[in-house]
Each structure stands twice: as C-alpha cells, then as structure tokens.
Design a protein around this motif. Structure first.
Motif, short mmCIF file in Angstrom:
data_model
loop_
_atom_site.label_atom_id
_atom_site.label_comp_id
_atom_site.label_asym_id
_atom_site.label_seq_id
_atom_site.Cartn_x
_atom_site.Cartn_y
_atom_site.Cartn_z
N TYR A 1 0.83 -1.21 0.00
CA TYR A 1 0.00 0.00 0.00
C TYR A 1 0.86 1.26 0.00
O TYR A 1 2.00 1.26 0.49
N HIS A 2 0.29 2.33 -0.51
CA HIS A 2 0.92 3.64 -0.39
C HIS A 2 -0.18 4.70 -0.37
O HIS A 2 -1.31 4.45 -0.80
N MET A 3 0.15 5.87 0.14
CA MET A 3 -0.81 6.98 0.14
C MET A 3 -0.75 7.68 -1.21
O MET A 3 0.30 8.17 -1.61
N PRO A 4 -1.87 7.74 -1.93
CA PRO A 4 -1.86 8.41 -3.24
C PRO A 4 -1.88 9.93 -3.08
O PRO A 4 -2.26 10.46 -2.03
N ALA A 5 -1.49 10.61 -4.12
CA ALA A 5 -1.56 12.07 -4.12
C ALA A 5 -3.02 12.52 -4.10
O ALA A 5 -3.91 11.80 -4.56
N GLU A 6 -3.24 13.71 -3.61
CA GLU A 6 -4.62 14.20 -3.48
C GLU A 6 -5.28 14.43 -4.83
O GLU A 6 -6.50 14.40 -4.94
N TRP A 7 -4.48 14.67 -5.87
CA TRP A 7 -5.06 14.92 -7.18
C TRP A 7 -5.47 13.65 -7.91
O TRP A 7 -6.08 13.71 -8.97
N GLU A 8 -5.15 12.49 -7.35
CA GLU A 8 -5.60 11.24 -7.96
C GLU A 8 -7.10 11.06 -7.70
O GLU A 8 -7.67 11.69 -6.81
N ASN A 9 -7.73 10.20 -8.46
CA ASN A 9 -9.19 10.11 -8.46
C ASN A 9 -9.76 9.70 -7.10
O ASN A 9 -9.23 8.82 -6.43
N HIS A 10 -10.85 10.37 -6.71
CA HIS A 10 -11.52 10.09 -5.44
C HIS A 10 -12.85 9.38 -5.68
O HIS A 10 -13.54 9.65 -6.66
N SER A 11 -13.22 8.54 -4.72
CA SER A 11 -14.58 8.00 -4.73
C SER A 11 -15.53 8.93 -3.99
O SER A 11 -16.71 9.01 -4.31
N GLN A 12 -15.00 9.64 -2.99
CA GLN A 12 -15.81 10.59 -2.24
C GLN A 12 -14.93 11.44 -1.34
O GLN A 12 -13.72 11.22 -1.22
N CYS A 13 -15.56 12.40 -0.69
CA CYS A 13 -14.91 13.25 0.31
C CYS A 13 -15.68 13.12 1.62
O CYS A 13 -16.91 13.10 1.64
N TRP A 14 -14.93 13.02 2.73
CA TRP A 14 -15.53 12.93 4.06
C TRP A 14 -15.40 14.27 4.79
O TRP A 14 -14.37 14.91 4.74
N MET A 15 -16.48 14.67 5.47
CA MET A 15 -16.47 15.88 6.28
C MET A 15 -17.25 15.63 7.57
O MET A 15 -18.08 14.72 7.64
N GLY A 16 -16.98 16.44 8.58
CA GLY A 16 -17.77 16.43 9.79
C GLY A 16 -18.72 17.62 9.79
O GLY A 16 -18.83 18.35 8.80
N TRP A 17 -19.39 17.83 10.91
CA TRP A 17 -20.35 18.93 11.03
C TRP A 17 -20.08 19.65 12.35
O TRP A 17 -20.15 19.04 13.42
N PRO A 18 -19.72 20.93 12.31
CA PRO A 18 -19.31 21.64 13.53
C PRO A 18 -20.50 21.98 14.44
O PRO A 18 -21.59 22.26 13.96
N GLU A 19 -20.23 21.96 15.75
CA GLU A 19 -21.28 22.37 16.67
C GLU A 19 -20.77 22.89 18.01
O GLU A 19 -21.47 23.64 18.69
N ARG A 20 -19.54 22.51 18.43
CA ARG A 20 -19.15 22.86 19.79
C ARG A 20 -19.05 24.38 19.95
O ARG A 20 -18.32 25.06 19.21
N PRO A 21 -19.76 24.94 20.92
CA PRO A 21 -19.90 26.40 21.05
C PRO A 21 -18.68 27.11 21.60
O PRO A 21 -18.64 28.34 21.59
N ASP A 22 -17.67 26.34 22.09
CA ASP A 22 -16.45 27.01 22.54
C ASP A 22 -15.44 27.18 21.42
O ASP A 22 -14.40 27.82 21.62
N ASN A 23 -15.75 26.66 20.24
CA ASN A 23 -14.84 26.81 19.10
C ASN A 23 -15.52 27.43 17.89
O ASN A 23 -14.84 28.00 17.04
N TRP A 24 -16.84 27.31 17.81
CA TRP A 24 -17.60 27.85 16.68
C TRP A 24 -18.61 28.84 17.22
O TRP A 24 -19.55 28.47 17.93
N ARG A 25 -18.42 30.09 16.91
CA ARG A 25 -19.20 31.17 17.54
C ARG A 25 -20.68 31.07 17.21
O ARG A 25 -21.08 30.52 16.19
#
Length: 372
Positions: free
Chosen positions: A12-36
């Motif tokens: 295995y190896h880590m591919p470059a970011e410009w290589e083809n993706h199947s998807q992108c993962w993101m979270g959803w912010p909520e903690r009030p001490d970091n997000w106003r």
C-alpha cells in the motif's frame, strides 16, 4: 477489519490528493467554545464547502445525533449525511489516512484501506485544543467500519494535516509539528521517518522547519504552509512583507525546498502563493464563543489564514476566500494557472473556519477511488 502488517509491507501507499476520489468525508461543527454563535456561521460555511465539492465528487458529512436533522436540512440532497459522534469536525486530522494497494491482483482492482493514527487533540491534556477527545479517537475506525475497509491502526500520534505526499514516494512535513514533544516525545526524527515510510509507502521525507505563523492550534501543520501541486511541483505560502513575522518562516522554508530533491531525484519547482493581509479575531467574534473545555480564543489574535489550505477534488479546486479582494483574486489566478484542468471555486466566508483554527483542507478528507 484490521491488519497487523504495515501498509507498505502489504504493497500500500498513500496516493496524491489529485488522484481520483470515490468521495470526500467531512464532519459537522457544533461545539460552542470553538464555533461562535452555536456554530451557526460555521455550519453555513461547511455547507458551502460540501456543496462545492459535491459538484465534482460524492460527499459524506457526519453529524452528531443532535445535529443530524440540522445538517440534513442545510445540505443538498446529493450529499450523504451520516450520524456519528465526534468532539469536533476536523476530519483531515481525526479521519483515516486512506492508502491504496496497486499490486496486480486476480480481479485487477486497486484496494483501498485506511490508517487509524493515534490522536491527542493536537498536543495532549496540557497543550491540546480541548480536554476530551475520546469521540474523535473513534472517527477513523468508524469510517473504515462503514466502508468495510481494512484498518491499519497505529499508536503514533499524527494528524492528516501534518503531511502532504506526491504519490510517487515523497512526503513533505514540518519539524515544528512532527518533532514537537507534545506529540511523540519518545520518538526521534529517524523513528518518525521510519514509521511514515512503513505506513505511507514513501521513500523520502522533506522536512520544512516551519508551518504558518500563528498556527498554534496545530503547531504548524504543513497543509497551511506548503503542498504538492503535481510531482516535482510545490506551492508555498508566501509574503513579500519583510516586517510580517511570516516572512522569515516562508524564506527559510523556501531555502529548504529550493535545495531539495524528491524521491525521484527531481529538483522542485516552487510556486509562491501570497497569504492574505493579516486578519484578527474581533471582539464580537470572541464574544460569540462559550466557555467549555476548549482552547480560549481571544479578540485581537491573528488568524492563521493561508490559501494553501485548499482541497483538490475530482476536476476541481475548492479554496478559501477571506474577503481580501486583491489577495483572493490573486489566489484564484495562481490556483487556476497551477491546475489548468480543474475548476477553481473560492468559498466566501472561509474566515469562519479560520476563527476556529483551520480551513478547507483541515475539514475534508479524500477517499481515493478503487480503480479497475
């Protein structure tokens, strides 16, 4: 599924970011001490980022149970929303680092797996950004379970934003972060290099002395300072203002890069990308935060803003815009020239992400495609 052999040992190896993706993962912010303002503004910008990326590739956004309906309502229907617990939404750092195996197999399929690094909230109990990161520590494992991918666990503390690779054997990182004693005090530079080679499948590490000035949250992640554009070409955060404390950092990193060769023996071409003019947290912005166990954010603090913190999507570049009209336009032009085959989309209001300690690359994690 877990595997005890290292990724490199399994091919295995880590591919470059410009290589083809199947998807992108993101979270959803909520903690009030970091997000106003209870993350109202941050969620709006996350939705813009996710929507922009979804025009180029599939996107999955993970949200806590109490926020799932809110996230679902704010995001377009073509984006998948999963319920998942987390302490905060920095998926570059708490999500898995995906790797691929392209050894010839009977079905000729490229296999995708994930590295589950140790996470300590960017510095541990004393220096970290928040006191409890138990939920964050499970995010990578949960994602790999959802996707039924092989998991390579690792005890070394490492965040995805601290590394960039070219997919051809070279990794770039910063001494300021990876050699900080608040991460792996028992490991030497040589120990860390050895583990990166075993797990990322790389052959050479280029060590930059510094990350971006003011990036205290991450102790100088490379993804705010420098990235690969393509093999043999890097982009570096820059300023021509000799009075800016960023200047010496950029010059010193430039000096290292100008003398370095990659794993293939190539000298590096360096593209300078100017940072926006200094931006500072306002009293109003600081007043919108609530005291919990997170890092205190004080009005007047300079924000760690850099256009380097962009995401490379399939056929697209999703980059931050900070409201500095001249510099935003300049960044658009530099990125468009560097990536002529991709559409550059600038996200207005990215300042909101910077207020919380990062930007677009920090909140995204590419999931490489399995190529037939």
């Amino acid at each position: 599924m877990e595997n005890k052999a290292s990724p490199a040992e399994r091919g295995y190896h880590m591919p470059a970011e410009w290589e083809n993706h199947s998807q992108c993962w993101m979270g959803w912010p909520e903690r009030p001490d970091n997000w106003r303002e209870d993350a109202v503004h941050g969620q709006c910008v996350f939705a813009k980022v996710a929507s922009a990326i979804s025009k180029f590739e599939s996107v999955t956004v993970c949200a806590r149970a109490s926020q799932w309906a809110n996230a679902r309502d704010q995001l377009p229907q073509n984006i998948r929303v999963l319920e998942m617990s987390m302490n905060d939404a920095w998926f570059r750092d708490i999500g898995p680092t995906f790797v691929v195996c392209d050894r010839p197999l009977e079905n000729k399929t490229q296999i995708v797996a994930g590295i589950d690094w140790n996470f300590n909230s960017w510095g541990g109990a004393i220096e970290g950004c928040y006191a409890d990161w138990d939920l964050d520590s499970l995010v990578a494992r949960k994602i790999l379970e959802v996707e039924r991918l092989i998991r390579f666990p690792h005890s070394m503390v490492l965040e995805g934003g601290s590394i960039h690779v070219d997919g051809e054997g070279t990794c770039i990182t910063t001494e300021e972060c990876l050699l900080n004693p608040n991460r792996n005090p028992d490991l030497t530079r040589e120990d860390i290099e050895h583990q990166l080679k075993l797990y990322l499948g790389i052959k050479k590490i280029i060590w930059l002395p510094w990350g971006l000035y003011g990036d205290d949250d991450t102790n100088g992640h490379v993804d705010n300072m420098c990235c690969f554009v393509k093999p043999g070409v890097v982009m570096l955060a820059w300023t021509d203002d000799e009075h800016d404390p960023q200047y010496e950092r950029s010059v010193e990193d430039y000096s290292i890069l100008s003398k370095a060769t990659d794993a293939q023996g190539r000298m590096l071409q360096i593209i300078k990308l100017c940072i926006p003019r200094p931006l500072f947290m306002t009293e109003e912005e600081a007043a919108g935060l609530k005291a919990l166990d997170g890092k205190q954010r004080i009005s007047g603090t300079r924000l760690a803003t850099s256009y380097i913190n962009f995401y490379i999507a399939n056929k697209g570049i999703v980059a931050p815009a900070f409201g500095d009209e001249e510099r935003d336009k300049e960044a658009f032009c530099v990125l468009s020239e560097a990536f002529p085959d991709r559409e550059v989309v600038m996200i207005p209001g990215a300042r909101e992400i910077a207020l919380a300690g990062g930007n677009i690359h920090c909140i995204t994690q590419q999931h490489p495609a399995g190529l037939v």
